[in-house]
Design an enzyme around this catalytic site. Structure first.
Site, PDB file in Angstrom:
ATOM      1  N   HIS A 257      60.979 -41.642  66.350  1.00  0.00           N
ATOM      2  CA  HIS A 257      59.851 -41.278  64.822  1.00  0.00           C
ATOM      3  C   HIS A 257      58.508 -42.130  66.143  1.00  0.00           C
ATOM      4  O   HIS A 257      57.518 -41.383  66.626  1.00  0.00           O
ATOM      5  CB  HIS A 257      60.264 -42.262  64.098  1.00  0.00           C
ATOM      6  N   GLU A 258      58.902 -43.400  66.211  1.00  0.00           N
ATOM      7  CA  GLU A 258      57.179 -44.047  67.547  1.00  0.00           C
ATOM      8  C   GLU A 258      57.042 -43.133  68.807  1.00  0.00           C
ATOM      9  O   GLU A 258      56.317 -43.272  69.424  1.00  0.00           O
ATOM     10  CB  GLU A 258      57.689 -45.327  66.881  1.00  0.00           C
ATOM     11  N   HIS A 261      54.663 -40.609  67.894  1.00  0.00           N
ATOM     12  CA  HIS A 261      53.951 -41.418  67.879  1.00  0.00           C
ATOM     13  C   HIS A 261      53.022 -41.040  69.564  1.00  0.00           C
ATOM     14  O   HIS A 261      51.649 -40.710  69.930  1.00  0.00           O
ATOM     15  CB  HIS A 261      53.495 -42.631  67.119  1.00  0.00           C
ATOM     16  N   GLU A 287      51.299 -38.363  61.728  1.00  0.00           N
ATOM     17  CA  GLU A 287      52.700 -38.646  61.151  1.00  0.00           C
ATOM     18  C   GLU A 287      53.415 -37.460  61.460  1.00  0.00           C
ATOM     19  O   GLU A 287      54.719 -36.756  61.404  1.00  0.00           O
ATOM     20  CB  GLU A 287      52.673 -39.250  59.641  1.00  0.00           C
TER      21      GLU A 287
HETATM   22 ZN    ZN Z   1      55.020 -43.072  61.821  1.00  0.00          ZN
END
Ligand code: ZN
Length: 492
Positions: A257-258, A261, A287
């Site tokens: 997830h990170e 980003h 996101e």
């Molecule tokens: Zn996030």
């Protein structure tokens, strides 16, 4: 030197100071000595003061007055769009209110943490009332007669309107509730992972996963923190993850997830470095990248097939029979209380609930004293279980204590965007799964870099997604994806 060049030179230093402030925050969550907290708050306050003074500097206003945006190239016009917007927003909020809010939020966060620890909403509610009052005052200053909630939302998702999000979310909600009921009532439920997983080995595999998704360690690093986050733009983009001996997926999927980003920030056109275009354009678009890396790619059947082999190499027998069973284990659905631990079906139900509640609070239709009851009632309706304690209910998220109203909906907007991008990406790359099954994400991450990430702040948030997809964003592709995926795993 033209007024535009002068303004951009001034802006560049402000951007650099913003990166420094961000790195202080990163340090605080990762490596700062335990006893340095007090001094650090003073350091952070000092640098925020410097940045605030630059953002409201009279020279910025003078230069803005001298610039005719229509005479600039596309990049110049986009820069001016960001600088004008930020300047106007900052100038609308009275300095006294901003200072009072900063102080209140830091106190309120402590009160919230203690109330959560003691399972006592009434200990937090007087504080939340003050935060809400000031937030409504801020919204009124920003809205200039317009919708209060939209004015707050605009900070995280420029140009978005709560009424549009509401229509999208109201279409999502009943379908998600229906899908969760079918899935949880299915006769065959995937097994949970069992056993313990060495934390050093988790970190080793997590770094391998970050590399696999194209995260550039020459311009980033992975550290541990209590709450995973990503920090920084341009040449220094850092991420954090966490480990739990019983649950390696928490580590791996927090990392992926990170990394989503982080890759967004790392892959922005380097010509935009330290300009307003040199960072992700909105929370929703951000996101969309983290969620498509994590879910549509990282939790897909092809990629988890490869991950199953990596986990066996790292940990030996993981107690799951084969890649197909492992895919079910990774995607297990259960109706937990906590948003940040939710599966793909429940996640948006959590966010939609917060969106409706906070919008009602900002509108003055829901008072803080009624919040806990409203939360519990809504939770039971959507999740089918009653909230057992406040830390599993309306005290679970830090957001409202620090005045983050208007932020929650960007999580679900990001999921909706990820659904749209996944549809377009798979149409463009029909062979995608063959690469993912071999642990090669380059086709997917390359497509996202090319179609979304490289633009940084050049385009308006919704326009980046629409241009990448070739169709207007809607909730339909996300629903189709969830229905197909969980329908197949659970046989419903
Ligand atoms: Zn996030």
């Amino acid at each position: 030197m033209t007024a535009y060049d002068e303004l951009m030179a001034f802006e560049r230093d402000t951007q650099a100071l913003g990166q420094i402030a961000g790195r202080l925050g990163w340090d605080q969550e990762t490596t700062m000595p335990r006893g340095a907290g007090e001094q650090r708050s003073e350091e952070m306050a000092a640098i925020s003061g410097v940045i605030h003074a630059r953002r409201t500097d009279g020279r910025v206003g003078d230069l803005l007055d001298q610039i005719d945006d229509s005479k600039l190239h596309a990049v110049g016009q986009a820069n001016m769009r960001h600088i004008r917007r930020a300047y106007e927003r900052t100038m609308r909020i009275p300095a006294k209110l901003a200072a009072e809010q900063a102080k209140l939020h830091s106190t309120a966060q402590g009160v919230w943490a203690e109330a959560r620890e003691n399972e006592d909403f009434s200990a937090f509610s007087p504080m939340l009332m003050q935060v809400l009052d000031m937030k409504r005052e801020e919204a009124a200053a920003l809205a200039d007669g317009g919708d209060l909630y939209d004015a707050l939302l605009d900070d995280y998702e420029p140009n978005a309107k709560a009424s549009d999000l509401e229509a999208m979310f109201n279409a999502l909600r009943p379908k998600l509730v229906d899908l969760r009921e079918r899935v949880l009532n299915a006769p065959n439920q995937p097994a949970a992972l069992s056993g313990t997983f060495d934390e050093a080995k988790q970190m080793k595999l997590t770094r391998h996963l970050a590399r696999t998704f194209g995260y550039d360690f020459a311009h980033g690093r992975v550290d541990k923190a209590v709450h995973p986050f990503s920090s920084g733009s341009g040449q220094d983009v850092r991420i954090t993850t966490r480990t739990n001996e019983a649950d390696p997926f928490n580590c791996f999927y927090s990392t992926i997830h990170e990394v989503g980003h982080g890759c967004y920030e790392q892959n922005i056109d380097e010509a935009y470095l330290l300009t307003p275009l040199g960072e992700g354009v909105s929370m929703g678009v951000h996101e969309s990248q983290s969620r498509i890396y994590e879910n549509q790619i990282g939790r897909g059947a092809a990629f988890t097939g490869w991950l199953f082999g990596e986990m066996k190499d790292a940990f030996g027998d993981v107690g799951v029979a084969d890649a197909k069973a492992f895919y079910g284990t990774v995607n297990r659905v259960n109706s937990g209380y906590i948003r940040t631990e939710a599966d793909e079906i429940h996640y948006n139900l959590h966010v939609l609930m917060r969106f409706d509640l906070e919008r009602a609070m900002i509108a003055g239709d829901l008072s803080v004293s009624d919040l806990q009851d409203a939360w519990n009632e809504r939770f039971e309706a959507d999740f089918g279980v009653a909230v057992d304690k406040p830390s599993n209910g309306c005290l679970q998220d830090v957001h409202w204590s620090v005045g983050l109203f208007g932020y929650f909906p960007t999580y679900s907007l990001g999921n909706v965007y990820a659904g749209c991008l996944n549809k377009a990406m798979r149409a463009a790359l029909p062979e995608l799964d063959a690469g993912l099954a071999a642990g090669d994400t380059s086709a997917a991450t390359g497509w996202l870099r090319e179609n979304v990430q490289q633009y940084g702040g050049l385009l308006q948030p919704r326009d980046v997604i629409e241009q990448a997809c070739g169709f207007a964003p809607s909730e339909a592709p996300l629903l189709d994806y969830l229905e197909a995926k969980f329908g197949a795993i659970y046989g419903v």
